[in-house]
Design an enzyme around this catalytic site. Structure first.
Site, PDB file in Angstrom:
ATOM      1  N   HIS A 192       0.866  -1.173   0.000  1.00  0.00           N
ATOM      2  CA  HIS A 192       0.000   0.000   0.000  1.00  0.00           C
ATOM      3  C   HIS A 192       0.904   1.224   0.000  1.00  0.00           C
ATOM      4  O   HIS A 192       2.063   1.172   0.457  1.00  0.00           O
ATOM      5  CB  HIS A 192      -0.890   0.015   1.242  1.00  0.00           C
ATOM      6  N   CYS A 218      -0.360   2.470  -4.510  1.00  0.00           N
ATOM      7  CA  CYS A 218      -1.189   3.641  -4.771  1.00  0.00           C
ATOM      8  C   CYS A 218      -0.377   4.910  -4.515  1.00  0.00           C
ATOM      9  O   CYS A 218       0.552   4.926  -3.706  1.00  0.00           O
ATOM     10  CB  CYS A 218      -2.419   3.635  -3.869  1.00  0.00           C
TER      11      CYS A 218
END
Length: 275
Positions: free
Chosen positions: A94, A134
């Protein structure tokens, strides 16, 4: 662009064990109490990357579910280790703009990781970073994104002869599926195709961007029709062919680095940058 066909023809016993190296850092499971969700497709990415890169002659090391400090220490160490001509790093986790998260939920600043490779050991080597994470919460509808300002600010931390390929543009999310990420799975698929292996690195990355942008489209009630557009930041000063087999046309040879074009006595040593 300059190119030197004989750069990889080493002599002497000390060079025989040196190979191109790949370091795969993947965070699929976060520590208890960390609110970041599991990434079930990450292990499939790592397995496929290990398989294809090993076949292409890379010495591959896999590191799963490291903390932020462990990731930082790993790359500091790896930046000082010998390599033939190309070092490849994959960071999958992430993330937010400018960072990825360790298994402990703490951020790892990418600018700091890049700066470790601004040293004498890596000065004449090609460095490629693939970032599967991301860079924000926005979803891409397939419109043009202007990332010029962002790219310029990040380029200050990227050493010469380094390319960084992000799975997505600044501010946008990167898709992960239980079967793997569209970005890294597409990268592996391209390398499995014989014609792509012999491409110069920036041409290969352009082909990767095109295939992800024009062949992928998310499905589902919330994501239907959303796209993903990889983003390349490069400071390469030479043509690099890291995935080609020796002897192939355009093959596994590297171009002449910028510092090699300057007479040694006129070359000024650069201190490692600090983020």
């Amino acid at each position: 662009m300059p190119q030197w066909r004989g750069l990889m023809e080493h002599s002497g016993e000390s060079h025989k064990e040196e190979r191109n190296r790949a370091v795969l850092v993947s965070v699929a499971q976060f520590d208890p109490g960390v609110t970041l969700g599991r990434r079930p497709g990450a292990k499939r990415d790592t397995k496929k990357l290990h398989n294809i890169l090993s076949k292409l002659g890379f010495k591959v090391k896999i590191h799963n579910d490291l903390s932020a400090d462990e990731i930082d220490q790993l790359f500091h160490k790896e930046s000082r280790r010998p390599v033939n001509d190309c070092f490849l790093a994959v960071l999958s986790s992430h993330g937010e703009e400018g960072c990825v998260f360790g298994a402990d939920g703490k951020p790892v600043r990418l600018s700091k990781i890049f700066s470790y490779f601004d040293n004498e050991c890596m000065e004449t080597k090609a460095k490629l970073f693939l970032i599967q994470a991301c860079r924000g919460d926005a979803l891409d509808d397939g419109v043009e994104v202007d990332s010029a300002t962002d790219s310029f600010s990040q380029q200050l931390y990227v050493p010469v002869d380094t390319a960084v390929m992000y799975a997505t543009a600044p501010g946008y999310g990167a898709f992960m599926h239980p079967l793997g990420s569209v970005f890294l799975q597409t990268f592996c698929t391209l390398l499995e195709e014989e014609g792509n292996r012999n491409l110069e690195l920036t041409r290969l990355m352009t082909r990767l961007s095109h295939r992800v942008a024009y062949t992928f489209q998310a499905k589902g009630p919330d994501l239907d029709g959303k796209k993903e557009m990889p983003c390349l930041l490069t400071r390469l000063t030479r043509e690099v062919f890291p995935f080609a087999k020796p002897g192939k046309e355009g093959g596994a040879v590297a171009g002449l680095s910028a510092t090699s074009l300057v007479h040694p006595e006129n070359t000024r040593t650069r201190a490692p940058s600090i983020s």
